[in-house]
Every structure is written in structure tokens, then in C-alpha cells.
Design a protein around this motif. Structure first.
Motif, PDB file in Angstrom:
ATOM      1  N   VAL A   5      57.333  41.027   2.907  1.00 30.66           N
ATOM      2  CA  VAL A   5      56.185  41.425   2.105  1.00 30.66           C
ATOM      3  C   VAL A   5      56.530  41.251   0.630  1.00 30.66           C
ATOM      4  CG1 VAL A   5      55.257  43.044   3.789  1.00 30.66           C
ATOM      5  CG2 VAL A   5      56.812  43.873   2.055  1.00 30.66           C
ATOM      6  N   CYS A  10      50.593  42.607  -3.451  1.00 29.33           N
ATOM      7  CA  CYS A  10      49.772  43.514  -2.658  1.00 29.33           C
ATOM      8  C   CYS A  10      48.650  44.122  -3.502  1.00 29.33           C
ATOM      9  CB  CYS A  10      50.648  44.620  -2.077  1.00 29.33           C
ATOM     10  SG  CYS A  10      49.739  45.805  -1.070  1.00 29.33           S
ATOM     11  N   CYS A  16      46.569  45.510   6.731  1.00 29.22           N
ATOM     12  CA  CYS A  16      47.771  45.422   7.559  1.00 29.22           C
ATOM     13  C   CYS A  16      48.000  46.711   8.348  1.00 29.22           C
ATOM     14  CB  CYS A  16      48.986  45.087   6.702  1.00 29.22           C
ATOM     15  SG  CYS A  16      49.269  46.223   5.316  1.00 29.22           S
ATOM     16  N   PHE A  24      53.403  48.444   9.524  1.00 27.77           N
ATOM     17  CA  PHE A  24      53.091  48.596   8.101  1.00 27.77           C
ATOM     18  C   PHE A  24      52.593  49.999   7.790  1.00 27.77           C
ATOM     19  CE2 PHE A  24      52.204  44.217   9.349  1.00 27.77           C
ATOM     20  CZ  PHE A  24      53.031  43.519   8.490  1.00 27.77           C
ATOM     21  N   LEU A  35      56.762  47.840   4.512  1.00 22.99           N
ATOM     22  CA  LEU A  35      57.146  47.191   5.762  1.00 22.99           C
ATOM     23  C   LEU A  35      58.038  48.133   6.554  1.00 22.99           C
ATOM     24  CD1 LEU A  35      57.128  44.636   7.519  1.00 22.99           C
ATOM     25  CD2 LEU A  35      59.068  43.819   6.163  1.00 22.99           C
ATOM     26  N   CYS A  55      45.707  39.293   5.370  1.00 23.00           N
ATOM     27  CA  CYS A  55      46.029  39.924   4.091  1.00 23.00           C
ATOM     28  C   CYS A  55      45.281  39.201   2.962  1.00 23.00           C
ATOM     29  CB  CYS A  55      47.530  39.875   3.833  1.00 23.00           C
ATOM     30  SG  CYS A  55      47.998  40.573   2.231  1.00 23.00           S
ATOM     31  N   ILE A  60      51.875  39.145   2.801  1.00 26.71           N
ATOM     32  CA  ILE A  60      52.675  39.304   4.009  1.00 26.71           C
ATOM     33  C   ILE A  60      52.959  37.939   4.601  1.00 26.71           C
ATOM     34  CG2 ILE A  60      52.706  40.271   6.351  1.00 26.71           C
ATOM     35  CD1 ILE A  60      50.680  42.363   5.311  1.00 26.71           C
TER      36      ILE A  60
END
Length: 65
Positions: A5, A10, A16, A24, A35, A55, A60
């Protein structure tokens, strides 16, 4: 399979976690991905791949190996 990740990418959408909560989680303070298992068992591979594919930030990666 190996998972990676990129927490900098993010956007904390949580997709996720909805798809694979055994792999996750999200940080309480900002919702960034965490993760939980970087080498999921074969029976969790489909969820891992789906989480990576869906995602929205491409944060990811599901790698073979």
C-alpha cells in the motif's frame, strides 16, 4: 501473493476495508489505509485483488510472489 500500500496516495475512501476487512483497516485519525496482512492466504487472494482494482487512488498493489 504479496500486497503493498502507498499511504501517501490513499484518499481514505474505505473501499478496501469494505471489500476485504481481514486484510485492510483504516487509521482512526485520518482514515488512511492500514495493511493488516502483506501476504494473504490463497483463499483471500480474490478479495485482495478486488480491493486493489477498486481503490480509487490506486494506492493498493497486489503482486505475484
Amino acid at each position: 501473493m504479496r500486497m503493498e500500500v502507498d499511504t501517501d496516495r490513499c484518499v481514505a475512501s474505505g473501499q478496501c476495508v469494505l471489500i476485504a476487512p481481514e486484510l485492510f483497516d483504516q487509521r482512526d485519525e485520518d482514515g488512511t489505509v492500514v495493511l493488516l496482512d502483506d501476504a494473504p492466504a490463497p483463499e483471500r487472494a480474490a478479495g485482495a485483488r478486488e480491493a486493489a482494482m477498486l481503490c480509487p487512488a490506486s494506492a493498493i498493489r497486489a503482486l505475484r510472489g
